[in-house]
Design a protein around this motif. Structure first.
Motif, PDB file in Angstrom:
ATOM      1  N   ALA A  58      -3.187 -13.169  -1.836  1.00 28.34           N
ATOM      2  CA  ALA A  58      -4.223 -13.193  -2.860  1.00 28.34           C
ATOM      3  C   ALA A  58      -4.539 -11.788  -3.368  1.00 28.34           C
ATOM      4  O   ALA A  58      -5.440 -11.619  -4.176  1.00 28.34           O
ATOM      5  N   LEU A  59      -3.799 -10.787  -2.911  1.00 29.83           N
ATOM      6  CA  LEU A  59      -4.142  -9.406  -3.255  1.00 29.83           C
ATOM      7  C   LEU A  59      -3.159  -8.822  -4.275  1.00 29.83           C
ATOM      8  O   LEU A  59      -2.034  -9.300  -4.410  1.00 29.83           O
ATOM      9  N   ASP A  60      -3.593  -7.781  -4.952  1.00 38.42           N
ATOM     10  CA  ASP A  60      -2.725  -7.042  -5.866  1.00 38.42           C
ATOM     11  C   ASP A  60      -1.548  -6.429  -5.116  1.00 38.42           C
ATOM     12  O   ASP A  60      -1.654  -6.130  -3.932  1.00 38.42           O
ATOM     13  N   THR A  61      -0.462  -6.178  -5.852  1.00 39.90           N
ATOM     14  CA  THR A  61       0.740  -5.684  -5.194  1.00 39.90           C
ATOM     15  C   THR A  61       0.484  -4.403  -4.398  1.00 39.90           C
ATOM     16  O   THR A  61       0.927  -4.280  -3.251  1.00 39.90           O
ATOM     17  N   SER A  62      -0.253  -3.461  -4.980  1.00 36.98           N
ATOM     18  CA  SER A  62      -0.432  -2.186  -4.283  1.00 36.98           C
ATOM     19  C   SER A  62      -1.341  -2.353  -3.064  1.00 36.98           C
ATOM     20  O   SER A  62      -1.135  -1.736  -2.023  1.00 36.98           O
ATOM     21  N   VAL A  63      -2.359  -3.233  -3.196  1.00 33.85           N
ATOM     22  CA  VAL A  63      -3.259  -3.505  -2.077  1.00 33.85           C
ATOM     23  C   VAL A  63      -2.507  -4.255  -0.986  1.00 33.85           C
ATOM     24  O   VAL A  63      -2.677  -4.002   0.215  1.00 33.85           O
ATOM     25  N   GLN A  64      -1.642  -5.177  -1.437  1.00 31.49           N
ATOM     26  CA  GLN A  64      -0.765  -5.910  -0.535  1.00 31.49           C
ATOM     27  C   GLN A  64      -0.006  -4.931   0.361  1.00 31.49           C
ATOM     28  O   GLN A  64       0.054  -5.094   1.579  1.00 31.49           O
ATOM     29  N   ALA A  65       0.537  -3.906  -0.270  1.00 34.56           N
ATOM     30  CA  ALA A  65       1.318  -2.912   0.465  1.00 34.56           C
ATOM     31  C   ALA A  65       0.453  -2.211   1.503  1.00 34.56           C
ATOM     32  O   ALA A  65       0.854  -2.040   2.660  1.00 34.56           O
ATOM     33  N   GLU A  66      -0.783  -1.828   1.108  1.00 34.33           N
ATOM     34  CA  GLU A  66      -1.671  -1.123   2.038  1.00 34.33           C
ATOM     35  C   GLU A  66      -2.012  -1.998   3.235  1.00 34.33           C
ATOM     36  O   GLU A  66      -1.978  -1.549   4.384  1.00 34.33           O
ATOM     37  N   VAL A  67      -2.344  -3.269   2.962  1.00 34.04           N
ATOM     38  CA  VAL A  67      -2.741  -4.164   4.046  1.00 34.04           C
ATOM     39  C   VAL A  67      -1.551  -4.429   4.972  1.00 34.04           C
ATOM     40  O   VAL A  67      -1.700  -4.476   6.196  1.00 34.04           O
ATOM     41  N   THR A  68      -0.365  -4.575   4.376  1.00 37.05           N
ATOM     42  CA  THR A  68       0.828  -4.802   5.202  1.00 37.05           C
ATOM     43  C   THR A  68       1.080  -3.604   6.119  1.00 37.05           C
ATOM     44  O   THR A  68       1.355  -3.762   7.311  1.00 37.05           O
ATOM     45  N   ARG A  69       0.981  -2.406   5.556  1.00 33.61           N
ATOM     46  CA  ARG A  69       1.172  -1.201   6.380  1.00 33.61           C
ATOM     47  C   ARG A  69       0.155  -1.152   7.506  1.00 33.61           C
ATOM     48  O   ARG A  69       0.477  -0.815   8.641  1.00 33.61           O
ATOM     49  N   LEU A  70      -1.105  -1.516   7.150  1.00 33.82           N
ATOM     50  CA  LEU A  70      -2.163  -1.522   8.163  1.00 33.82           C
ATOM     51  C   LEU A  70      -1.822  -2.480   9.301  1.00 33.82           C
ATOM     52  O   LEU A  70      -1.943  -2.133  10.482  1.00 33.82           O
ATOM     53  N   LEU A  71      -1.375  -3.687   8.945  1.00 33.84           N
ATOM     54  CA  LEU A  71      -1.029  -4.675   9.977  1.00 33.84           C
ATOM     55  C   LEU A  71       0.086  -4.146  10.868  1.00 33.84           C
ATOM     56  O   LEU A  71       0.025  -4.273  12.092  1.00 33.84           O
ATOM     57  N   LEU A  72       1.103  -3.542  10.253  1.00 36.14           N
ATOM     58  CA  LEU A  72       2.216  -2.993  11.023  1.00 36.14           C
ATOM     59  C   LEU A  72       1.724  -1.931  12.003  1.00 36.14           C
ATOM     60  O   LEU A  72       2.105  -1.909  13.169  1.00 36.14           O
ATOM     61  N   ARG A  73       0.845  -1.048  11.501  1.00 36.13           N
ATOM     62  CA  ARG A  73       0.371   0.051  12.323  1.00 36.13           C
ATOM     63  C   ARG A  73      -0.468  -0.479  13.492  1.00 36.13           C
ATOM     64  O   ARG A  73      -0.314  -0.049  14.636  1.00 36.13           O
ATOM     65  N   LEU A  74      -1.370  -1.452  13.191  1.00 34.88           N
ATOM     66  CA  LEU A  74      -2.236  -2.002  14.223  1.00 34.88           C
ATOM     67  C   LEU A  74      -1.433  -2.726  15.280  1.00 34.88           C
ATOM     68  O   LEU A  74      -1.696  -2.613  16.475  1.00 34.88           O
ATOM     69  N   GLN A  75      -0.427  -3.469  14.821  1.00 35.13           N
ATOM     70  CA  GLN A  75       0.394  -4.210  15.769  1.00 35.13           C
ATOM     71  C   GLN A  75       1.088  -3.240  16.728  1.00 35.13           C
ATOM     72  O   GLN A  75       1.155  -3.449  17.929  1.00 35.13           O
ATOM     73  N   ASP A  76       1.544  -2.162  16.139  1.00 35.25           N
ATOM     74  CA  ASP A  76       2.253  -1.151  16.918  1.00 35.25           C
ATOM     75  C   ASP A  76       1.324  -0.498  17.937  1.00 35.25           C
ATOM     76  O   ASP A  76       1.646  -0.372  19.113  1.00 35.25           O
TER      77      ASP A  76
END
Lengths: 529, 303
Positions: free
Chosen positions: A182-200
């Motif tokens: 439901a997010l804009d492409t650039s926001v999508q990218a930020e949230v995805t990076r955040l999830l990756l970082r948190l998971q790590d």
């Protein structure tokens, strides 16, 4: 590396009163690893996720043969108290639409603190500190955020809050159901990076549900492909994506690839302008009694010739939909003018005369909302004919032709909108617009709500129809691949202004405006880099 | 700041409404042919000269505008004139009648809300067929049986046949009857709203957080339905103002209803006027309070 399985699900079925919606689904998620469930909408991937959480909507239940274990211990997915004991501590979930998922009546801080309290953190002060720490972890470091209400945040910020809330109990498994769709492409990218970082950093396992294969490629170790309630293909992400075994998976994988290899064929455009916009500005009324009006669009000028497509690219809030609405006479211009065939729209005369309205048609983002649920497809598509005073028989023939032209089976004519798929609904909307024989077709995010495979089909349909009929098209979108594929020329919008314009094939050039490059860099398939 | 401006605006609107009601009631009383003196004249023998003197004493020979001004400035100071029939200050009569009505309406309101919310929450969260059937029953009851019919039957059964309650002066029966009637008016939409809210995404989030079911209902489900509940409660309260009047007369409670009915019988215009103004102003205030509370509850409503 083989990690011990954290969650094992076998023979999962989800039963509705009229039959099974999910059948014989089996998967496992290992400690610290990510499994992506991919598939078209309606394939049962969200239901699988909800069943795993014990959160199935009323009326649906987990089938009796279902078995599951969590850290080796048996887990009864249908047992509410047992599942409640796990939720918020061992398993947490993030949903698709963050705005509606947060309680609108409570401050952000209170909602996170509540999750912390549930996770067993005693003492209000401790909770307050931990809330701020969690907000910091999702990159909302300013303590002021805790005092905000959900509607005072942007979509990306809301999703960060949802993630912070999910992290409150330090879960071993995070179930994420289309968290960025439901997010804009650039926001999508930020949230995805955040999830990756948190998971790590937390060593969390993740069950990630998405229809976006590029996103799955970035995030997942394993991929399971779902279709009509079953897992049809599964395996390591790299293998499934590079060498899919089924044609269905191949179609999912290649959907985006078609867009990336845009055939930039020169189309026979003419110089005859259908639309000319000159110095257009649009205001929204200000908040409160004496609020200043908000300028949503300023200084927009461009022309569009018959048979050509102009792309309007921008994030939400960039003013692109406002521009589209003003062009079809749904928003009053504050300054400037819009020249259409037969009329000119200005601040004094902001609407298109009734007789000319058929020549300017609009296709919306959400086809379900654009079709009256109580009328059949035939009535819906035939509405323009009836307005034009055409006889029933003649109208019926024309509608049947148009339905066939948009690639629908005429047998669907007697159905109601809820009885057909989202892609089919959008085809009906397009057929309805075409029946007016428009000079100008305005598509406002016309494919954003559709699955990647369906997106490509609709885009191809629009392009073919344009070649056959020669209407001009204004295509509004937030996805650079989609807009770049369908358009001849692209205008990039940012904060109510056109900041960049270029031929579609030059969109990826290095010397483009900073904001254009920003939009292109945020595409999911670029994230891995 | 914005909230304060909105609040001031709403209060201003309320005052205007109240003023308009006063003017309207005043004019209505004057539109009816024949004034108080005419009524008194038909009861006793009054010469024309005596009537003139009385009119002058009562201020009825002045222009309507002047009368209105005199009446409303006195009313603002708490002086509603004198009852023609009883020769007593109207304000004093109101002061003795008002507490009874307030007690009656307040108790009925609480009973109504408890029944309506209890049933609606139970049905929405459990999905029990029996509770939804009960909701339908209460709803149809309030539509089909006017309170005064049920009241008469109630007196017959509980006071005359069973002898459990006194015929006059007891509040138990009227409070129950009006309470159930009020509940019936709001329980159905309240239930629909709550049932919809149980499927809301943020309620699902609350469950995903693993919260206790009771907390999910109280913190996440009920506030969602609160704006609707508030509007409905406002309507019930407004309905109560009218509903209690007939019941007071039926059950012999010395409240505003009995006062009004007696005043109408005796053409006691000052009393009629004052009672209606008090009731109408109460309605306007209830309406405004509902609006203001709505603003306070929902952080999304600003202006």
């Amino acid at each position: 590396m083989t990690a011990a399985p954290l969650l094992v699900v076998r023979d999962l079925s989800v039963l509705a009163p009229h039959g099974a919606l999910v059948r014989d689904v089996a998967f496992e998620v290992a400690h610290g690893r990510t499994l992506a469930l991919v598939g078209e909408s309606g394939s049962g991937k969200s239901l699988t996720a909800l069943a795993t959480m014990g959160l199935l909507p009323p009326g649906l239940e987990v089938g009796p043969g279902t078995r599951a274990t969590f850290e080796g211990a048996p887990l009864a997915l249908g047992d509410e108290p047992a599942m409640r004991a796990l939720r918020g501590r061992r398993i947490a979930m993030v949903f698709q639409d963050p705005m509606s998922c947060l309680n609108p009546f409570l401050r952000i801080g209170a909602q996170i603190a509540e999750a912390l309290q549930r996770a067993g953190l005693r003492g209000a002060t401790a909770r307050r500190q931990r809330t701020l720490a969690l907000l910091g972890e999702v990159e909302l470091a300013d303590p002021a955020y805790a005092r905000r209400y959900p509607h005072e945040l942007s979509g990306g910020q809301q999703q960060r809050v949802m993630i912070a809330m999910a992290l409150a109990g330090s879960p071993d498994l995070l179930v994420a159901d289309e968290p960025t769709s439901a997010l804009d492409t650039s926001v999508q990218a930020e949230v995805t990076r955040l999830l990756l970082r948190l998971q790590d950093s937390r060593g969390m396992a993740m069950l990630f549900i998405t229809h976006d294969l590029a996103l799955a490629r970035t995030l997942a170790d394993e991929i399971a492909v779902m279709r009509t309630g079953e897992i049809v293909e599964a395996g390591p992400a790299a293998r499934v994506l590079s060498a899919p075994r089924l044609a269905y998976t191949e179609r999912l994988v290649s959907a985006r690839r078609i867009l990336l290899s845009a055939p930039a064929t020169e189309r026979p455009g003419s110089d005859e302008p259908v639309l000319a916009v000159e110095g257009l500005a649009v205001d929204y009324p200000g908040k409160g009694l004496f609020g200043k009006p908000l300028r949503a669009l300023a200084g927009a000028s461009f022309t569009l010739a018959r048979g050509r497509t102009l792309g309007l690219l921008g994030e939400s809030g960039s003013g692109k939909s406002t521009l589209a609405a003003a062009i079809v006479g749904l928003r009053r211009p504050a300054e400037g003018r819009i020249r259409l065939p037969g009329c000119t729209l200005t601040a004094e005369r902001p609407t298109i005369p009734q007789a000319l309205r058929r020549r300017c048609q609009l296709v919306f983002q959400n086809p379900a909302g654009a079709l009256n649920p109580r009328l059949t497809i035939e009535r819906l598509a035939g509405e323009p004919m009836r307005l034009a005073g055409m006889s029933r028989a003649e109208s019926r023939d024309r509608v049947a032709d148009a339905i066939a032209a948009v690639g629908l089976d005429p047998a669907l004519l007697g159905r109601y909108p809820h009885q057909i798929s989202g892609g089919q609904r959008q085809r009906v909307c397009i057929a309805r617009a075409l029946l007016c024989e428009p000079d100008l077709l305005v598509c406002d995010e016309a494919v954003s709500a559709l699955d990647a495979t369906v997106q490509v089909q609709i885009l191809m349909l629009l392009r073919r129809l344009q070649q056959e009929r020669g209407f001009a098209m204004l295509f509004v979108g937030h996805d650079p691949d989609v807009v770049g594929w369908i358009a001849d020329e692209v205008l990039v919008m940012h904060r109510g202004r056109i900041v960049d314009r270029c031929a579609a094939r030059d969109l990826g050039a290095d010397d483009r405006h900073e904001h254009t490059r920003c939009l292109l860099a945020a595409r999911p398939d670029r994230l891995a880099a | 700041m914005n909230t304060l401006a909105g609040l001031a605006l709403r209060l201003g609107k309320m005052l205007l409404q109240a003023a308009a009601i006063v003017v309207l009631v005043f004019l209505l009383a004057r539109v009816v042919p024949g004034d108080t003196v005419d009524v008194l004249a038909t009861q006793g023998d009054l010469t024309d000269a005596q009537q003139q003197v009385m009119r002058h004493e009562l201020g009825l020979d002045r222009s309507i505008g002047a009368q209105l001004l005199a009446w409303s400035s006195a009313a603002l100071a708490g002086d509603f004139g004198e009852s023609i029939r009883f020769r007593r200050p109207v304000a004093g009569m109101l002061a003795t009648a008002l507490p009874t009505t307030l007690r009656f309406a307040g108790m009925s309101f609480v009973v109504g809300l408890v029944i309506a919310f209890g049933l609606a929450v139970m049905a929405a969260t459990s999905g029990s067929r029996r509770t939804t059937a009960l909701i339908d029953a209460v709803n149809i009851w309030s539509i089909a049986f006017p309170t005064f019919c049920v009241g008469v039957l109630g007196i017959l059964v509980f006071s005359v046949w069973l002898g459990w309650l006194p015929v006059l002066g007891s509040m138990v029966l009227p409070v129950l009857i009006v309470g159930i009637d009020s509940a019936g008016q709001i329980v159905k939409p309240l239930y629909e709203e709550l049932r919809e809210a149980t499927a809301a995404a943020h309620v699902r989030t609350a469950r995903a957080k693993g919260l206790h079911p009771l907390r999910v209902v109280v913190v996440h489900l009920l506030p969602t339905a609160l704006p609707i509940a508030l509007t409905l409660s406002g309507l019930v309260l407004a309905g109560l103002v009218a509903g209690t009047l007939t019941m007071e007369v039926l059950f012999g409670l010395p409240g505003m209803g009995s006062l009004l009915l007696n005043a109408i019988h005796g053409r006691d215009y000052p009393v009629i006027q004052a009672t209606i103004v008090v009731i109408a102003v109460a309605l306007v205030v209830i309406n405004a309070l509902t609006d203001i509370l709505h603003r306070l509850i929902d952080p999304r409503v600003t202006a």
